[in-house]
Motif scaffolding. Structure first.
Motif, short mmCIF file in Angstrom:
data_model
loop_
_atom_site.label_atom_id
_atom_site.label_comp_id
_atom_site.label_asym_id
_atom_site.label_seq_id
_atom_site.Cartn_x
_atom_site.Cartn_y
_atom_site.Cartn_z
N THR A 56 0.71 -1.27 -0.11
CA THR A 56 0.05 0.06 0.04
C THR A 56 0.94 1.24 0.10
O THR A 56 2.12 1.01 0.25
N ALA A 57 0.33 2.34 -0.33
CA ALA A 57 1.01 3.69 -0.03
C ALA A 57 1.55 3.91 1.33
O ALA A 57 2.42 4.19 1.35
N GLY A 58 1.02 3.18 2.14
CA GLY A 58 1.32 3.19 3.50
C GLY A 58 2.68 2.57 3.88
O GLY A 58 3.55 3.17 4.65
N HIS A 59 2.57 1.53 3.19
CA HIS A 59 4.08 0.59 3.34
C HIS A 59 5.30 1.53 2.83
O HIS A 59 6.32 1.84 3.29
N LEU A 60 5.04 2.33 1.48
CA LEU A 60 6.13 2.89 0.99
C LEU A 60 6.34 4.23 1.81
O LEU A 60 7.45 4.49 1.70
N GLY A 61 5.26 4.63 2.30
CA GLY A 61 5.37 5.93 3.26
C GLY A 61 6.43 5.60 4.52
O GLY A 61 7.01 6.64 4.82
N TRP A 62 6.24 4.54 5.12
CA TRP A 62 6.73 4.24 6.02
C TRP A 62 8.42 3.87 5.89
O TRP A 62 9.14 4.09 6.65
N ALA A 63 8.71 3.18 4.79
CA ALA A 63 9.99 2.72 4.37
C ALA A 63 11.04 4.00 4.12
O ALA A 63 10.52 4.85 3.47
N ASP A 64 12.46 3.70 4.64
CA ASP A 64 13.24 4.54 4.05
C ASP A 64 13.96 3.87 2.86
O ASP A 64 14.44 4.65 2.20
N VAL A 65 13.86 2.70 2.82
CA VAL A 65 14.47 2.09 1.60
C VAL A 65 13.64 1.18 1.16
O VAL A 65 13.32 -0.02 2.04
N ILE A 66 13.35 0.94 -0.04
CA ILE A 66 12.54 -0.07 -0.69
C ILE A 66 13.39 -0.78 -1.87
O ILE A 66 13.95 -0.42 -2.57
N PHE A 67 13.29 -2.04 -1.13
CA PHE A 67 14.10 -3.25 -2.22
C PHE A 67 13.16 -4.12 -2.97
O PHE A 67 12.32 -4.70 -2.29
N CYS A 68 13.16 -3.83 -4.38
CA CYS A 68 12.28 -4.68 -5.18
C CYS A 68 13.11 -5.87 -5.72
O CYS A 68 14.33 -5.67 -6.14
N MET A 69 12.47 -7.15 -5.84
CA MET A 69 13.19 -8.19 -6.35
C MET A 69 13.52 -8.01 -8.00
O MET A 69 14.45 -8.63 -8.45
N GLU A 70 12.26 -7.51 -8.55
CA GLU A 70 12.64 -7.22 -10.00
C GLU A 70 12.33 -5.96 -10.53
O GLU A 70 11.63 -5.27 -9.66
N LYS A 71 12.83 -5.41 -11.54
CA LYS A 71 12.45 -4.24 -12.47
C LYS A 71 10.83 -3.94 -12.31
O LYS A 71 10.20 -3.14 -12.18
N SER A 72 9.96 -5.15 -12.70
CA SER A 72 8.67 -5.18 -12.97
C SER A 72 7.99 -4.77 -11.65
O SER A 72 7.05 -4.00 -11.77
#
Length: 112
Positions: free
Chosen positions: A46-62
């Protein structure tokens, strides 16, 4: 010093991002959460997860592409890293753990 908040993203939040969360859970200096981009994910991002995070690690470009499409404002000013880890593993598999440690080592201090 405040903990660094790390968010791990994969498709269904059952294998890669969940393994990363379990791997780093309880490490001093980090707070860790994980989520998935698919509607059937164990925890849907959710947008809330993204707002909480300092760094976001995605497993793939997609995964990062999906986040940018769905939550462009929530990603503003966020550090987002693509780890390029394919969906080829089982949950907590030693090879996945080794790959996570290797790909995360430039960003985080993970004890052996």
């Amino acid at each position: 010093m405040a903990s660094q908040k790390l968010l791990f993203i994969c498709s269904r939040n059952r294998i890669r991002s969940l393994t990363a969360e379990k791997l780093l859970e309880g490490l001093p200096g980090y707070e860790v959460r994980s989520a998935g981009t698919q509607p059937d994910a164990r925890i849907v991002v959710t947008a809330g997860h993204l707002g909480w995070a300092d760094v976001i690690f995605c497993m793939e470009k997609s995964h990062l592409r999906r986040l940018r499409l769905k939550y462009p404002d929530a990603l503003d000013g966020k550090e987002a890293v693509v780890l390029h880890i394919p969906d080829d593993y089982e949950f907590m598999h030693p090879d996945l753990i080794d790959e996570l440690k290797a790909k995360l080592s430039p960003y985080l201090e993970i004890p052996e």
